[in-house]
Scaffold this motif. Sequence first.
Motif, short mmCIF file in Angstrom:
data_model
loop_
_atom_site.label_atom_id
_atom_site.label_comp_id
_atom_site.label_asym_id
_atom_site.label_seq_id
_atom_site.Cartn_x
_atom_site.Cartn_y
_atom_site.Cartn_z
N GLU A 122 43.07 30.45 39.58
CA GLU A 122 42.11 30.00 40.58
C GLU A 122 40.90 30.92 40.64
N LYS A 123 41.01 32.11 40.06
CA LYS A 123 39.93 33.09 40.11
C LYS A 123 39.04 32.98 38.88
N ALA A 124 37.75 32.90 39.11
CA ALA A 124 36.81 32.73 38.02
C ALA A 124 36.81 33.91 37.07
N ASN A 125 36.93 35.15 37.61
CA ASN A 125 36.89 36.32 36.73
C ASN A 125 38.12 36.39 35.84
N VAL A 126 39.26 35.84 36.33
CA VAL A 126 40.47 35.81 35.50
C VAL A 126 40.30 34.76 34.39
N ARG A 127 39.76 33.61 34.74
CA ARG A 127 39.52 32.57 33.73
C ARG A 127 38.53 33.06 32.66
N LYS A 156 43.01 45.58 35.50
CA LYS A 156 43.16 45.15 36.90
C LYS A 156 43.51 43.67 36.99
N LEU A 157 43.02 42.87 36.06
CA LEU A 157 43.36 41.45 36.05
C LEU A 157 44.76 41.23 35.51
N TRP A 158 45.22 42.15 34.70
CA TRP A 158 46.54 42.04 34.05
C TRP A 158 47.64 42.55 34.98
N ASN A 159 47.39 43.68 35.61
CA ASN A 159 48.39 44.36 36.42
C ASN A 159 47.94 44.40 37.88
N THR A 160 48.85 44.74 38.78
CA THR A 160 48.51 44.88 40.20
C THR A 160 47.66 46.12 40.42
N TYR A 161 46.65 46.01 41.27
CA TYR A 161 45.86 47.18 41.59
C TYR A 161 45.55 47.18 43.09
N GLU A 162 45.24 48.36 43.60
CA GLU A 162 44.97 48.52 45.03
C GLU A 162 43.52 48.92 45.25
N LEU A 163 42.96 48.42 46.33
CA LEU A 163 41.59 48.74 46.69
C LEU A 163 41.57 49.27 48.12
N LYS A 164 41.08 50.49 48.29
CA LYS A 164 41.02 51.12 49.62
C LYS A 164 39.66 50.89 50.25
N CYS A 165 39.68 50.35 51.47
CA CYS A 165 38.45 50.14 52.25
C CYS A 165 38.69 50.67 53.65
N SER A 166 37.95 51.70 54.01
CA SER A 166 38.11 52.35 55.32
C SER A 166 39.57 52.80 55.47
N GLN A 167 40.25 52.25 56.45
CA GLN A 167 41.63 52.66 56.72
C GLN A 167 42.65 51.68 56.13
N LYS A 168 42.17 50.63 55.47
CA LYS A 168 43.08 49.62 54.95
C LYS A 168 43.15 49.68 53.42
N THR A 169 44.30 49.27 52.93
CA THR A 169 44.50 49.17 51.48
C THR A 169 44.85 47.73 51.14
N TYR A 170 44.06 47.16 50.23
CA TYR A 170 44.28 45.78 49.82
C TYR A 170 44.92 45.76 48.43
N THR A 171 45.98 44.95 48.28
CA THR A 171 46.69 44.85 47.02
C THR A 171 46.39 43.52 46.35
N TYR A 172 46.01 43.59 45.06
CA TYR A 172 45.69 42.39 44.30
C TYR A 172 46.65 42.29 43.11
N PRO A 173 47.56 41.33 43.14
CA PRO A 173 48.51 41.20 42.03
C PRO A 173 47.83 40.70 40.77
#
Length: 458
Positions: A270-275, A375-392
Motif C-alpha cells: 500500500e506504500k508508494a515508496n515500497v512499490r 528500512k523497507l525490508w526490515n523493521t525500523y524505529e523512528l524517535k520523535c520527541s518522547q515517542k518512538t514509532y515502529t514501522y514493520p
Amino acid sequence: MYAKTQAIPETVKVQSDNGTLRLQFSTKYNPIFGGKRKHQGLGLKDTPENWQKAIAIAWRIEGDLQHPDWQQLFDPSFAKYGLKTKYAAELKLAAPIPEPEPEITVGEMWEDYLVWKQPQLQPTTFELLYRISYTNPIKGKVYDKKNRVYLMLDNPLWDERLDGKIIECLSRFTCCAATKRSIISALSEAFLRLQSQEKTKLRVNPFAGIDSSTTPNKTDKYKSVVNVDGTVDLRWWDKSDTETDPEERDRRAFTKEERDIIIKAFYESEKANVRQAAPLVEFLFLTGCRSGEAFALEWKDVFLGRDKDCIRFSKSYNGRLKNTQVPKTGETRIFKIYPKLENLLSKIKPVDAKPTDLIFKQQNSKTWYIGHFAKLWNTYELKCSQKTYTYPGVVTQLVEEGKISVYLSPYHTRHTFITLMAQAGTDLLLLAAACGNSVDVIQRHYLGINTEARFPDI
C-alpha cells in the motif's frame, strides 16, 4: 668446574676459564662497558672454596648495579668487592644503564597497521570494517542503540601496552563472536608486522591462540567430525573459509516460493515508496548482484539485443561514504541476460531513458543506499520527541504472518540467486564468473556434496 650448591645471580654470572674464575656480565650492562660484552677476571683458581667466594662477589656487584643509585654504589675498579688492583679493570663508565623501552600500546600499533592496510582494501571495506567495526571495540566504544550514542568502556585495549593485560581487555568486548574473531586476527597480523620491523621485544604473539568464544555456524554443513578419541575426520571438502565479510559467510537462502512471495509483497504494498523498490528487489533476486552494484547501475551498462544481451557490473555505490567505486572484487563482470530478467528490464526502462540515468532510483530521484533500502525490508524505529514509532518492514511482516519461514537480510537475495541457479544445474563456471565468486565456493557452500559420485567407466 665444581657444582654450585647455591643460587646464582641472573645478570652477573661466575664462569671458569682455563682453570681460573671470572665474571660474565649480561648484555644489559653493555653500555657501561663501552658497548661491548664484559668479562672480568677474578684472579681466583677454580676450586669449590673460590666458587663460593666468587658467587658472593657476583651478588654484591649485581645488587649495586640493580640499585636505583647504582652510579654511586658501583665501583668500576672492583676494589670495593675485594679484588686486587692488578686484577681490576681500569674502567670509565661510558653511559648509564638504560631502562628498557616500554612496549608500544595496542592503539599505536593499530594506527600504524591501518596506514599499511588501507591501500590493500576497498574504501568501503576499510572504512566500515577496519575504521569502524574493528577500531571501535579496540577503543572501548560501545554503541547504545536505545539512546543512539557511543559509550566508553574503562581501560580499553587501545591504551594497553603489548605486554599488558591483553586477554582481560579482549574479554570485555561486546561485539558478536564473528567480529571479535576478525578483530583478533587483524591484531595478530598487526603484531607480526611490528615484529618483522623489530619494533617490539616480545617474542610471543599476544594475540595468537586466543579463544574468541565463537559458536560454530549451525548452517555449516561441512564441519569436520570429531571422534571420541579426539581425532578429526577430514573430508575432501574440508577447507578454511577465507571470506572475512560476515554477509558473505552467512550463505543461507530463501526458497524459490519465498522469493516470489517477497517480490509480490513489494509490488502489492500500500506504500508508494515500497512499490518503488519492488523492481530493485526483483532485480537483486534475479541477478545475485550486491546491492551497491545495483544502486550504481546505469542504462548504459545494460545491453539488450540478440547480439549482446548482457549487463556490465563495473561499479558500486556506498551510501555511507557517498561515493561510487569499483566492485568488491575489483573486476568488471559480464552478466548474461535470460528471459525473466529481460522482461523485467524491458518493463521498467523509460522510453526517454538516457545512457547515464540510474536504473533504480528512490521516489525523490536520489540514489538508493542500503540504509534506506533496509528500512523497507526490515523493521525500523523512528524517535520523535518522547515517542518512538515502529514501522514493520516487508520481509519482517511476512515472517510474522507466517508466509515465509525465516527472516534474512537483503544481502541474502544474492545467496538465494546463487543457490537456486546452482541447484537448477546452471554451469558453475558461468555462475561463478557472473556473480564474482568461485566454482570452489559454490560447490562447497551452495550445493550439497555428493559423496556417492563416481567416475564413469569410459
